[in-house]
Scaffold this active site. Structure first.
Site, PDB file in Angstrom:
ATOM      1  CB  CYS A   1      15.420 -10.963  -5.010  1.00  0.00           C
ATOM      2  SG  CYS A   1      16.947 -11.480  -4.227  1.00  0.00           S
TER       3      CYS A   1
ATOM      4  CE1 TYR B   1      -3.336  -2.762   1.406  1.00  0.00           C
ATOM      5  CE2 TYR B   1      -2.140  -2.686   3.466  1.00  0.00           C
ATOM      6  CZ  TYR B   1      -3.103  -3.260   2.660  1.00  0.00           C
ATOM      7  OH  TYR B   1      -3.826  -4.312   3.134  1.00  0.00           O
TER       8      TYR B   1
END
Ligand SMILES: *Cc1c(COP(=O)(O)O)cnc(C)c1O
Length: 436
Positions: free
Chosen positions: A357, A329
Site C-alpha cells: 500500500c 532509487y
C-alpha cells in the site's frame, strides 16, 4: 531516448540466461519454472557459477595488482560469503553484524576491512578484539574514538583515512559518496594534517588511505580523477615523512541494468595501474554489486492484471518490501516472462507494480511486456545485489525464499519466512490488554 530493451534483447545480452522451448527461461541451464514450482514465488535465485566467473574475471584483470575485498552489504548471505571466501576474497564490512557474518562464513578478521561513518564503541571493540585487518576512518572525531578504544584495550588499530576526494561519480545522488556535501570521508585538504596527527595518537598504526566515490559507476573517468588525487596525496604524505603502505580504492563498479555499458575489469585495472601502480602500495578494491548483481533474479507471479488508463497495471506477488531499489532509487530492472511463448510474444506497455500500500511500490512504468495473465511468472533481473539484503516484512509480508544454483543442482539457502516467524520475539505486555 532509447526504447527499453525487450525481454528477448535482455536475454540475448546475458549469457547466463537462455530460453528453452518447453522449460522457458533458464539460468545457467536450470529452469526457473522448476524452482518456482517447488517453492512458490516470490523467490530469489542466485547462480554460484556466475559469481565465481565474475570474481575470477576481475581477479584475472587485476593480475595481482590489487586484492579483492567483497563488499558484504551487496548480498550478505552466508553461502555467498563462503563462496567468495573460498575463492580467496577478503571482505569489506560496514557494521558489527556484517563483521560477524563474514567471520561466521569462515573469513579471518584479518582479511576484513571495516568502513562506515558511525562505527560504535562496541563495534570497534569487537573488531579490534577479533584482530580486524583495517579500519577505514571517516572523520577526525572517529579517529579520536578509535585511538581511545584501541589504547584502552592495549591494541594497535590498523587505520586508513577515508578521503572524500570531491569527485562526482556521475551516478544517482543516493549512491554518490565522494562529493563534498556527502557524509562520507574526510575532506581532501584536511588529510595531511590529520594523517600526521594520527601517527602521533596512541593505539593507532596508520597504514594508508581509502576512497570510495559511489556505486553503479559505469565510466573510468571518475575513478581516474579520484585515484589521481589519491596518488598525489600519497606522494605528499611520503614527502612529509609519513608511512603510507596501502590504498583501498573502494568499490562502485557498475553493471548493465538497462542500456549502460558495464565498466570492464580491464579498464579499472588500467586506471589502478596508471594512477597508483608505480607507488609500491598494497592495493585493495571493494566491489559488491559487480560481483553479485547479474548472478541473481527475483522470481514473481502475476496476481492479476488491472485494466486502467493510460495503461494496465500488472500486479505481482513481489513488492518493494522484497526488492526496494526501484522505489528507493527509481532503479530500472529488466523484467522477463519465464514462459518461452510469452517471452517471444509481441509486447505492449504496462505498469508493473507490487501489492504493497504505497504508490512507490512499482517495478516499472510504461514497460513493453508481452501479454501476461494471472499466474504468469516473471524474472526480475540483476537482483543479486542490494536485493534480499534490503528486504523488509512491511505489510506483514514474509521474507521471500532464497535459492542458490550451481551446475545442475540447486539448494534452498533460506526457506520462505513463516507466519510465526513474522511475530517471533514480539511481546504483548499486560497493560496493552487493559481497557483503561
Ligand atoms: C557500498 C560500498 C562498497 C561496494 O559498493 P558497490 O557499488 O556495491 O561495488 C565498497 N566500499 C564501501 C566503503 C561501500 O560503502
Amino acid at each position: 531516448m532509447h526504447p527499453d530493451p525487450s525481454p528477448a534483447e535482455l536475454i540475448a545480452a546475458r549469457p547466463q540466461f537462455s530460453l528453452h522451448a518447453m522449460d522457458g527461461l533458464l539460468l545457467e541451464g536450470v529452469p526457473l519454472n522448476a524452482i518456482a514450482d517447488a517453492l512458490g514465488t516470490p523467490c530469489w535465485v542466485y547462480a554460484a557459477g556466475v559469481m565465481r566467473a565474475r570474481y575470477r574475471a576481475l581477479a584475472a584483470a587485476l593480475d595481482g595488482l590489487a586484492r579483492i575485498h567483497y563488499a558484504v552489504k551487496a548480498n550478505d548471505h552466508l553461502a555467498v560469503l563462503r563462496l567468495f571466501s573460498a575463492l580467496g576474497a577478503g571482505a569489506d564490512v560496514v557494521s558489527g553484524g556484517e563483521l560477524a557474518r563474514a567471520r561466521r562464513a569462515g573469513m579471518a578478521a584479518g582479511d576484513v576491512i571495516f568502513s562506515g561513518v558511525g562505527k560504535t564503541v562496541a563495534e570497534l571493540r569487537e573488531a579490534l578484539a577479533a584482530g580486524i585487518g583495517q579500519i577505514n576512518v571517516e572523520s577526525a572525531e572517529e579517529l579520536a574514538m578509535v585511538s581511545a578504544v584501541a589504547d584502552a584495550m592495549g591494541r594497535e588499530a590498523p587505520v586508513a583515512l577515508r578521503v572524500n576526494p570531491d569527485i562526482d561519480a556521475g551516478t544517482h545522488p543516493k549512491i554518490t559518496t565522494g562529493l563534498r556535501g556527502n557524509k562520507f570521508g574526510i575532506p581532501f585538504d584536511d588529510i595531511p594534517a590529520l594523517y600526521a596527527h594520527a601517527a602521533r595518537l596512541p593505539g593507532l598504526r596508520t597504514v594508508g588511505l581509502a576512497v570510495h566515490i559511489g556505486s553503479q559507476i559505469t565510466e573510468a573517468g571518475p575513478y581516474r580523477a579520484a585515484l589521481d588525487r589519491i596518488a598525489g596525496l600519497v606522494r605528499a604524505l611520503r614527502a612529509a615523512g609519513e608511512r603510507v603502505t596501502r590504498v583501498d580504492c573502494g568499490g562502485g563498479l557498475g553493471i548493465a541494468y538497462r542500456h549502460e555499458t558495464a565498466l570492464a575489469p580491464a579498464l579499472l585495472a588500467g586506471v589502478l595501474r596508471a594512477s597508483l601502480g608505480g607507488l609500491d602500495l598494497d592495493l585493495v578494491v571493494e566491489p559488491g554489486r559487480w560481483l553479485v548483481g547479474p548472478a541473481g533474479v527475483l522470481l514473481a507471479s502475476v496476481v492479476l492484471v488491472k485494466n486502467a488508463a493510460p495503461r494496465p497495471f500488472v500486479v505481482l506477488d513481489a513488492a518493494m518490501n522484497d526488492l526496494l531499489r526501484p522505489a528507493l532509487y527509481d532503479a530500472w530492472h529488466g523484467i522477463v516472462p519465464i514462459s518461452a511463448a510469452a517471452a517471444r510474444a509481441a509486447p505492449m506497455p504496462v505498469d508493473v507494480v507490487g501489492p504493497v500500500c504505497e504508490s512507490g511500490d512499482s517495478f516499472a512504468t510504461n514497460r513493453p511486456l508481452p501479454p501476461l495473465v494471472p499466474g504468469s511468472r516473471v524474472a526480475i533481473l540483476e537482483a543479486g545485489a542490494y536485493g534480499a539484503v534490503m528486504s523488509s516484512t512491511y505489510n506483514a509480508r514474509p521474507l521471500a525464499a532464497e535459492v542458490m544454483i550451481d551446475g545442475a543442482q540447486w539448494a534452498v539457502i533460506r526457506p520462505r519466512q513463516t507466519r510465526d516467524e513474522l511475530w517471533r520475539g514480539e511481546v504483548v505486555p499486560p497493560f496493552a490488554e487493559a481497557s483503561g
